[in-house]
Design an enzyme around this catalytic site. Sequence first.
Site, PDB file in Angstrom:
ATOM      1  N   HIS A   4     -21.237  28.951  17.274  1.00 65.88           N
ATOM      2  CA  HIS A   4     -22.451  28.587  16.529  1.00 65.88           C
ATOM      3  C   HIS A   4     -22.080  27.846  15.239  1.00 65.88           C
ATOM      4  CE1 HIS A   4     -22.652  32.792  14.346  1.00 65.88           C
ATOM      5  NE2 HIS A   4     -22.057  31.928  13.551  1.00 65.88           N
ATOM      6  N   ASP A  54     -28.542  28.635   6.115  1.00 65.66           N
ATOM      7  CA  ASP A  54     -29.320  29.670   6.798  1.00 65.66           C
ATOM      8  C   ASP A  54     -29.609  30.841   5.869  1.00 65.66           C
ATOM      9  OD1 ASP A  54     -26.618  30.373   6.748  1.00 65.66           O
ATOM     10  OD2 ASP A  54     -26.368  30.164   8.897  1.00 65.66           O
ATOM     11  N   GLU A  56     -27.340  29.357  17.587  1.00 65.66           N
ATOM     12  CA  GLU A  56     -26.589  30.077  18.601  1.00 65.66           C
ATOM     13  C   GLU A  56     -26.436  29.203  19.854  1.00 65.66           C
ATOM     14  OE1 GLU A  56     -25.046  32.501  17.628  1.00 65.66           O
ATOM     15  OE2 GLU A  56     -26.224  34.007  16.564  1.00 65.66           O
ATOM     16  N   ASN A 100     -18.614  32.412  18.807  1.00 65.22           N
ATOM     17  CA  ASN A 100     -19.284  31.888  20.004  1.00 65.22           C
ATOM     18  C   ASN A 100     -19.596  30.391  19.868  1.00 65.22           C
ATOM     19  OD1 ASN A 100     -21.372  31.825  18.167  1.00 65.22           O
ATOM     20  ND2 ASN A 100     -22.726  33.213  19.285  1.00 65.22           N
TER      21      ASN A 100
END
Length: 250
Positions: free
Chosen positions: A146, A76, A151, A144
């Site tokens: 990811h 990313d 996400e 979370n």
Amino acid sequence: MKLIPETTIPTYLVETQAEANEVLALEIERLVKSQDGSATLGLATGSSPIGLYSELVRLYEAGELSLKEVTSFNLDEYMGLGPDHPASYRSFMSEHLFAETDIRLTETHFPPSDESGLGACAKWEDTIRAAGGIDWQLLGVGRNGHIGFNEPGSPFDSRTRRIELAQSTREANARFFKSIDEVPRYAVTMGVGTILEAQRLRVLAFGDTKTDILARVLRGDNDESIPLNALRLHSDAALYIDAAAASKLL
Ligand code: F6R
């Protein structure tokens, strides 16, 4: 290092982070040597891989590993920073690995994070395919759940694309910026489906901020809104976690 029983994705408890780094660096060294040096690696940024990159640099300096024929694809990149910004992921990789080894910068690839759009993302995926696909992909995991910047709610068949970062991700990553206001709102990430196409997936997760999400995914129901759960679909995925991250699994 020992395998934790009854997890939904194979998971090793390491005694120290250094142990995980040594195990994964050795795996990379073996892979590179088994393919006459020309492996294709998928790389991650953030805190989790820093020790592994130091170990690779140590092996390079000791003359035990060369990355000269290696191609890399990072997971990313932030949008709107530019490659020379100190908090860009290209800068991160340069600092922790690229500038310290013999990898050729022309063979290091990041998702297209300018405004060039979907066409550029599809073209970037063509570059991965032209390199023969990713042999070995490193991942961290967000608190979370990811992976990359996919996400929660990212489809398991998603491809490289622009994504809006979750507020919790921006807060977690604010430590790399002067203030949270400087953390970009958007990034470009390899998709979950793109990640699943790598031959091997290796996840590093250390510390107590990862405890809850790991307990949920590794012992919980198969919640398809959590991207880490996609690794259940892969036949050669493994997590390497320390005692703090594993505390609800032991
Ligand atoms: C970074 C990335 C992210 C991180 C994750 C964990 O390239 O893809 O998914 O791996 O946010 O970050 P750390 O390691 O800083 O806890």
